[in-house]
Scaffold this motif. Structure first.
Motif, PDB file in Angstrom:
ATOM      1  N   GLY A 154      13.862  -7.813  10.388  1.00  0.00           N
ATOM      2  CA  GLY A 154      12.480  -8.280  10.354  1.00  0.00           C
ATOM      3  C   GLY A 154      11.963  -8.712  11.720  1.00  0.00           C
ATOM      4  N   ILE A 155      12.743  -8.444  12.770  1.00  0.00           N
ATOM      5  CA  ILE A 155      12.379  -8.831  14.139  1.00  0.00           C
ATOM      6  C   ILE A 155      11.979  -7.572  14.904  1.00  0.00           C
ATOM      7  CG2 ILE A 155      13.198  -9.869  16.290  1.00  0.00           C
ATOM      8  CD1 ILE A 155      15.283 -11.383  14.533  1.00  0.00           C
ATOM      9  N   PRO A 156      10.770  -7.512  15.449  1.00  0.00           N
ATOM     10  CA  PRO A 156      10.344  -6.298  16.146  1.00  0.00           C
ATOM     11  C   PRO A 156      11.201  -5.989  17.369  1.00  0.00           C
ATOM     12  CG  PRO A 156       8.737  -8.068  16.464  1.00  0.00           C
ATOM     13  CD  PRO A 156       9.761  -8.567  15.494  1.00  0.00           C
ATOM     14  N   ASN A 192       0.795  -1.222   0.000  1.00  0.00           N
ATOM     15  CA  ASN A 192       0.000   0.000   0.000  1.00  0.00           C
ATOM     16  C   ASN A 192       0.836   1.285   0.000  1.00  0.00           C
ATOM     17  OD1 ASN A 192      -2.755   0.989   0.067  1.00  0.00           O
ATOM     18  ND2 ASN A 192      -2.232   1.814   2.074  1.00  0.00           N
ATOM     19  N   CYS A 193       1.966   1.283   0.692  1.00  0.00           N
ATOM     20  CA  CYS A 193       2.772   2.507   0.854  1.00  0.00           C
ATOM     21  C   CYS A 193       4.066   2.496   0.046  1.00  0.00           C
ATOM     22  CB  CYS A 193       3.116   2.702   2.326  1.00  0.00           C
ATOM     23  SG  CYS A 193       1.699   2.833   3.408  1.00  0.00           S
ATOM     24  N   VAL A 194       4.230   1.563  -0.861  1.00  0.00           N
ATOM     25  CA  VAL A 194       5.499   1.387  -1.582  1.00  0.00           C
ATOM     26  C   VAL A 194       6.106   2.692  -2.090  1.00  0.00           C
ATOM     27  CG1 VAL A 194       6.527   0.405  -3.678  1.00  0.00           C
ATOM     28  CG2 VAL A 194       5.232  -1.041  -2.143  1.00  0.00           C
ATOM     29  N   PRO A 195       5.349   3.595  -2.715  1.00  0.00           N
ATOM     30  CA  PRO A 195       5.974   4.817  -3.222  1.00  0.00           C
ATOM     31  C   PRO A 195       6.600   5.701  -2.133  1.00  0.00           C
ATOM     32  CG  PRO A 195       3.763   4.553  -4.132  1.00  0.00           C
ATOM     33  CD  PRO A 195       3.924   3.519  -3.062  1.00  0.00           C
ATOM     34  N   ASN A 196       6.179   5.495  -0.891  1.00  0.00           N
ATOM     35  CA  ASN A 196       6.651   6.336   0.217  1.00  0.00           C
ATOM     36  C   ASN A 196       7.641   5.640   1.144  1.00  0.00           C
ATOM     37  OD1 ASN A 196       4.824   8.606  -0.380  1.00  0.00           O
ATOM     38  ND2 ASN A 196       3.249   7.104   0.102  1.00  0.00           N
ATOM     39  N   LEU A 197       8.063   4.434   0.801  1.00  0.00           N
ATOM     40  CA  LEU A 197       8.968   3.677   1.667  1.00  0.00           C
ATOM     41  C   LEU A 197      10.350   3.603   1.030  1.00  0.00           C
ATOM     42  CD1 LEU A 197       6.559   0.753   2.648  1.00  0.00           C
ATOM     43  CD2 LEU A 197       7.116   2.779   4.014  1.00  0.00           C
ATOM     44  N   PRO A 198      11.328   4.340   1.547  1.00  0.00           N
ATOM     45  CA  PRO A 198      12.642   4.384   0.911  1.00  0.00           C
ATOM     46  C   PRO A 198      13.367   3.044   0.862  1.00  0.00           C
ATOM     47  CG  PRO A 198      12.721   5.426   3.059  1.00  0.00           C
ATOM     48  CD  PRO A 198      11.289   5.135   2.771  1.00  0.00           C
ATOM     49  N   LEU A 199      13.090   2.153   1.812  1.00  0.00           N
ATOM     50  CA  LEU A 199      13.730   0.831   1.821  1.00  0.00           C
ATOM     51  C   LEU A 199      12.787  -0.264   1.351  1.00  0.00           C
ATOM     52  CD1 LEU A 199      15.742   1.028   5.186  1.00  0.00           C
ATOM     53  CD2 LEU A 199      16.475   1.642   2.870  1.00  0.00           C
ATOM     54  N   GLY A 200      11.618   0.127   0.874  1.00  0.00           N
ATOM     55  CA  GLY A 200      10.641  -0.850   0.415  1.00  0.00           C
ATOM     56  C   GLY A 200       9.814  -1.394   1.561  1.00  0.00           C
ATOM     57  N   PRO A 201       8.791  -2.192   1.253  1.00  0.00           N
ATOM     58  CA  PRO A 201       7.939  -2.731   2.307  1.00  0.00           C
ATOM     59  C   PRO A 201       8.584  -3.922   3.016  1.00  0.00           C
ATOM     60  CG  PRO A 201       7.143  -3.468   0.175  1.00  0.00           C
ATOM     61  CD  PRO A 201       8.301  -2.543  -0.095  1.00  0.00           C
ATOM     62  N   ARG A 202       8.439  -3.952   4.309  1.00  0.00           N
ATOM     63  CA  ARG A 202       8.792  -5.109   5.131  1.00  0.00           C
ATOM     64  C   ARG A 202       7.989  -4.993   6.423  1.00  0.00           C
ATOM     65  NH1 ARG A 202      14.520  -7.993   6.626  1.00  0.00           N
ATOM     66  NH2 ARG A 202      13.530  -9.936   7.217  1.00  0.00           N
ATOM     67  N   PRO A 203       6.710  -5.344   6.371  1.00  0.00           N
ATOM     68  CA  PRO A 203       5.875  -5.211   7.559  1.00  0.00           C
ATOM     69  C   PRO A 203       6.388  -6.068   8.711  1.00  0.00           C
ATOM     70  CG  PRO A 203       4.551  -5.633   5.590  1.00  0.00           C
ATOM     71  CD  PRO A 203       5.984  -5.857   5.218  1.00  0.00           C
ATOM     72  N   VAL A 204       6.468  -5.450   9.889  1.00  0.00           N
ATOM     73  CA  VAL A 204       6.962  -6.139  11.075  1.00  0.00           C
ATOM     74  C   VAL A 204       5.858  -6.124  12.132  1.00  0.00           C
ATOM     75  CG1 VAL A 204       8.734  -6.173  12.865  1.00  0.00           C
ATOM     76  CG2 VAL A 204       9.338  -5.446  10.545  1.00  0.00           C
ATOM     77  N   VAL A 205       5.242  -7.288  12.350  1.00  0.00           N
ATOM     78  CA  VAL A 205       4.188  -7.460  13.351  1.00  0.00           C
ATOM     79  C   VAL A 205       4.333  -8.836  13.992  1.00  0.00           C
ATOM     80  CG1 VAL A 205       2.515  -5.919  12.232  1.00  0.00           C
ATOM     81  CG2 VAL A 205       2.528  -8.345  11.667  1.00  0.00           C
ATOM     82  N   GLN A 206       3.637  -9.003  15.114  1.00  0.00           N
ATOM     83  CA  GLN A 206       3.631 -10.293  15.816  1.00  0.00           C
ATOM     84  C   GLN A 206       2.309 -10.372  16.577  1.00  0.00           C
ATOM     85  OE1 GLN A 206       7.160 -11.386  18.258  1.00  0.00           O
ATOM     86  NE2 GLN A 206       5.782 -11.260  20.009  1.00  0.00           N
ATOM     87  N   TYR A 220       9.275 -12.361  22.586  1.00  0.00           N
ATOM     88  CA  TYR A 220       9.149 -12.790  21.191  1.00  0.00           C
ATOM     89  C   TYR A 220       8.247 -14.012  20.998  1.00  0.00           C
ATOM     90  CZ  TYR A 220      12.595  -9.325  20.000  1.00  0.00           C
ATOM     91  OH  TYR A 220      13.247  -8.130  19.812  1.00  0.00           O
ATOM     92  N   ASN A 221       7.471 -14.331  22.013  1.00  0.00           N
ATOM     93  CA  ASN A 221       6.505 -15.420  21.913  1.00  0.00           C
ATOM     94  C   ASN A 221       5.153 -14.808  21.549  1.00  0.00           C
ATOM     95  OD1 ASN A 221       4.630 -17.443  22.281  1.00  0.00           O
ATOM     96  ND2 ASN A 221       5.526 -18.183  24.193  1.00  0.00           N
ATOM     97  N   PRO A 222       4.687 -14.960  20.299  1.00  0.00           N
ATOM     98  CA  PRO A 222       3.416 -14.346  19.904  1.00  0.00           C
ATOM     99  C   PRO A 222       2.209 -14.884  20.662  1.00  0.00           C
ATOM    100  CG  PRO A 222       4.228 -15.795  18.164  1.00  0.00           C
ATOM    101  CD  PRO A 222       5.304 -15.717  19.211  1.00  0.00           C
ATOM    102  N   GLU A 223       2.360 -16.034  21.317  1.00  0.00           N
ATOM    103  CA  GLU A 223       1.270 -16.556  22.146  1.00  0.00           C
ATOM    104  C   GLU A 223       1.101 -15.715  23.409  1.00  0.00           C
ATOM    105  OE1 GLU A 223      -0.639 -19.109  20.996  1.00  0.00           O
ATOM    106  OE2 GLU A 223       0.618 -18.969  19.216  1.00  0.00           O
ATOM    107  N   LYS A 224       2.145 -14.953  23.771  1.00  0.00           N
ATOM    108  CA  LYS A 224       2.115 -14.133  24.983  1.00  0.00           C
ATOM    109  C   LYS A 224       2.055 -12.636  24.683  1.00  0.00           C
ATOM    110  CE  LYS A 224       4.627 -17.434  27.852  1.00  0.00           C
ATOM    111  NZ  LYS A 224       5.723 -17.609  28.812  1.00  0.00           N
ATOM    112  N   VAL A 225       2.838 -12.197  23.693  1.00  0.00           N
ATOM    113  CA  VAL A 225       2.964 -10.767  23.404  1.00  0.00           C
ATOM    114  C   VAL A 225       2.681 -10.508  21.933  1.00  0.00           C
ATOM    115  CG1 VAL A 225       4.539  -8.782  23.385  1.00  0.00           C
ATOM    116  CG2 VAL A 225       4.688 -10.458  25.246  1.00  0.00           C
ATOM    117  N   ALA A 226       1.740  -9.611  21.670  1.00  0.00           N
ATOM    118  CA  ALA A 226       1.468  -9.153  20.309  1.00  0.00           C
ATOM    119  C   ALA A 226       2.145  -7.797  20.119  1.00  0.00           C
ATOM    120  CB  ALA A 226      -0.034  -9.025  20.079  1.00  0.00           C
ATOM    121  N   ILE A 227       2.656  -7.562  18.917  1.00  0.00           N
ATOM    122  CA  ILE A 227       3.334  -6.303  18.598  1.00  0.00           C
ATOM    123  C   ILE A 227       2.723  -5.761  17.311  1.00  0.00           C
ATOM    124  CG2 ILE A 227       5.534  -5.206  18.054  1.00  0.00           C
ATOM    125  CD1 ILE A 227       6.869  -7.477  19.734  1.00  0.00           C
ATOM    126  N   MET A 228       2.158  -4.560  17.413  1.00  0.00           N
ATOM    127  CA  MET A 228       1.441  -3.954  16.298  1.00  0.00           C
ATOM    128  C   MET A 228       1.782  -2.460  16.255  1.00  0.00           C
ATOM    129  SD  MET A 228      -2.714  -3.845  15.782  1.00  0.00           S
ATOM    130  CE  MET A 228      -3.038  -2.610  17.044  1.00  0.00           C
TER     131      MET A 228
END
Length: 194
Positions: A53-55, A17-31, A76-84
């Motif tokens: 690629g690690i939050p 969605n934001c490719v034109p505005n991302l200088p390093l390209g897309p790499r969504p980082v979520v958990q 870093y356990n997504p069953e315990k902690v979500a990162i958004m």
């Protein structure tokens, strides 16, 4: 109907969605997962996190884990902690630091992720962008005042400053953060993880 976690992860990973505005390209980082009792909403990944690629894979992350009093294994356990984050990809460099999170990201993805998480979770709002979006409009305007009033937002939200190197001088000017807030934060996080 709530879509599958796997499908949502795939859609986020494929986002351009934001490719034109991302200088390093897309790499969504979520958990995230359906069982995470803690949700961390922050700003956007920096260059180190974009590369790995690690939050929170940087000094700010080390400081945040110290504040929370939890191990990397739990963090870093997504069953315990979500990162958004407010923006899932590195937004680029500005005059005084990284640019703000891309404004398209949160409206596009947050509600879909929130629908997957437990409704009784604890949400840590790190920095002014997350606090502006999720705290009630009656919250204090200044971030220091919001953080100082943390107990008024519990048990749902816990506002925090961003744990970057800039917060070291802020912490020195606000000793109540270490003496009063951090013990409550650690105990609150511990109860959610137990």
């Amino acid at each position: 109907m709530v879509q599958s976690i796997k499908k949502l992860h795939e859609e986020i990973a494929a986002c351009t969605n934001c490719v034109p505005n991302l200088p390093l390209g897309p790499r969504p980082v979520v958990q995230f997962s359906r069982t995470a009792q803690i949700l961390i909403i922050s700003q956007a990944p920096g260059t180190k996190v974009h590369a790995s690629g690690i939050p929170w894979d940087d000094q700010s992350g080390a400081r945040l884990r110290e504040w929370l009093g939890i191990s990397s294994q739990d963090f870093y356990n997504p069953e315990k902690v979500a990162i958004m984050p407010m923006g899932f990809c590195y937004p680029g460099k500005g005059k005084t630091g990284d640019l703000p999170p891309r404004p398209e990201c949160a409206p596009l993805w947050h509600d879909k992720i929130l629908a997957q998480l437990p409704s009784d979770r604890l949400t840590l709002l790190i920095g002014s962008y997350a606090q502006a979006r999720y705290l009630p409009w009656t919250a204090p305007r200044l971030q220091t005042d919001r953080v100082k009033a943390f107990s008024s937002f519990l048990p749902t939200f816990f506002p925090l400053p961003h744990p970057s190197w800039r917060c070291v001088s802020w912490m020195a000017r606000n000793p109540w953060f270490e003496s009063k807030l951090l013990p409550v934060l650690r105990e609150t996080v511990k109860k959610r993880l137990d």
